[in-house]
Design an enzyme around this catalytic site. Structure first.
Site, PDB file in Angstrom:
ATOM      1  N   GLY A  45       2.240  46.272 -31.932  1.00 29.16           N
ATOM      2  CA  GLY A  45       2.735  45.762 -33.203  1.00 29.16           C
ATOM      3  C   GLY A  45       1.601  45.716 -34.208  1.00 29.16           C
ATOM      4  CD  GLN A  50      -2.510  42.580 -37.073  1.00 28.81           C
ATOM      5  OE1 GLN A  50      -1.376  43.000 -36.949  1.00 28.81           O
ATOM      6  NE2 GLN A  50      -3.341  42.498 -36.050  1.00 28.81           N
ATOM      7  CB  CYS A  90      -4.333  39.495 -31.859  1.00 26.44           C
ATOM      8  SG  CYS A  90      -4.098  39.792 -33.617  1.00 26.44           S
ATOM      9  CG  LEU A  91      -4.183  45.759 -32.449  1.00 30.41           C
ATOM     10  CD1 LEU A  91      -3.371  46.748 -33.278  1.00 30.41           C
ATOM     11  CD2 LEU A  91      -4.992  46.490 -31.386  1.00 30.41           C
ATOM     12  CG  HIS A 132       1.435  38.373 -32.250  1.00 32.31           C
ATOM     13  ND1 HIS A 132       0.461  37.954 -31.361  1.00 32.31           N
ATOM     14  CD2 HIS A 132       0.788  39.211 -33.113  1.00 32.31           C
ATOM     15  CE1 HIS A 132      -0.703  38.500 -31.680  1.00 32.31           C
ATOM     16  NE2 HIS A 132      -0.536  39.270 -32.740  1.00 32.31           N
ATOM     17  CD  GLU A 133       2.798  42.128 -34.874  1.00 34.06           C
ATOM     18  OE1 GLU A 133       2.005  41.915 -35.810  1.00 34.06           O
ATOM     19  OE2 GLU A 133       2.422  42.526 -33.766  1.00 34.06           O
ATOM     20  CG  HIS A 136      -0.540  38.851 -37.714  1.00 36.30           C
ATOM     21  ND1 HIS A 136      -1.856  38.451 -37.717  1.00 36.30           N
ATOM     22  CD2 HIS A 136      -0.359  39.502 -36.529  1.00 36.30           C
ATOM     23  CE1 HIS A 136      -2.436  38.839 -36.580  1.00 36.30           C
ATOM     24  NE2 HIS A 136      -1.549  39.470 -35.837  1.00 36.30           N
TER      25      HIS A 136
END
Ligand code: GNR
Ligand code: NI
Length: 163
Positions: A45, A50, A90-91, A132-133, A136
């Site tokens: 994702g 991000q 997480c990236l 999670h997204e 963000h």
């Protein structure tokens, strides 16, 4: 085009994303770049936040073979129930994984890349990823759900890694 991903504790990850008023070609171009960036990372994702774009857009693909690309614009969780614990990464927080408690089952309403409204029910990994997204987009990271002690240790580890 690959986009650079912001890393914790970058303050820009805390900016609250604005709703998208019109889904046009510039949005579709960003969607394409976000998929490319997510697949290359690789991740399941990616939120626009991000890649330093503060608009309400996320891309997701939880399949093993890039076969289930999902684009959610202005997503809203309209139903949620149950709880589950999932080990998240997480990236924007490389090399760090911890268990987070989320809703087990959600129903989301969003627009697709053509501006068409749709609803989606999700659970387990897909449900976790959508929550999670959306976090963000609101400037929230999965580490915010952890204990203060774990957050302090992570900050310390991050500082050491940057030296
Ligand atoms: O690639 C990712 N894996 C992942 C695993 C468990 C829970 C959430 C995620 S999302 C993450 C990609 C990312 O950082 N998206 O914002
Ligand atoms: Ni993330």
């Amino acid at each position: 085009m690959l986009l650079p991903i912001l890393h914790y504790p970058d303050k820009r990850l805390r900016i609250k994303a604005a709703p998208i008023a019109k889904v046009d070609d510039s949005i579709r171009s960003l969607v394409k770049d976000m998929f490319e960036t997510m697949y290359e990372a690789p991740g399941i994702g990616l939120a626009a936040t991000q890649v330093n774009c503060h608009i309400r857009l996320i891309v997701i693909d939880t399949s093993d073979d890039k076969s289930q690309p999902l684009c959610l614009i202005n997503p809203h969780i309209i139903e949620k129930d149950g709880e589950l614990e999932w080990s998240e990464g997480c990236l924007s927080v490389p090399n760090y994984y911890e268990c987070v408690t989320r809703a087990n089952h959600i129903k989301v309403k969003a627009l697709d890349q053509h501006g068409k409204a749709f609803e989606l029910e999700a659970q387990e990994l897909l449900g976790v990823c959508i929550q999670h997204e959306i976090d963000h987009l609101d400037g929230i990271l999965f580490v915010d759900h952890l204990s203060k002690l774990k957050q302090r240790r992570l900050l310390e580890k991050t500082r050491k890694a940057q030296q």
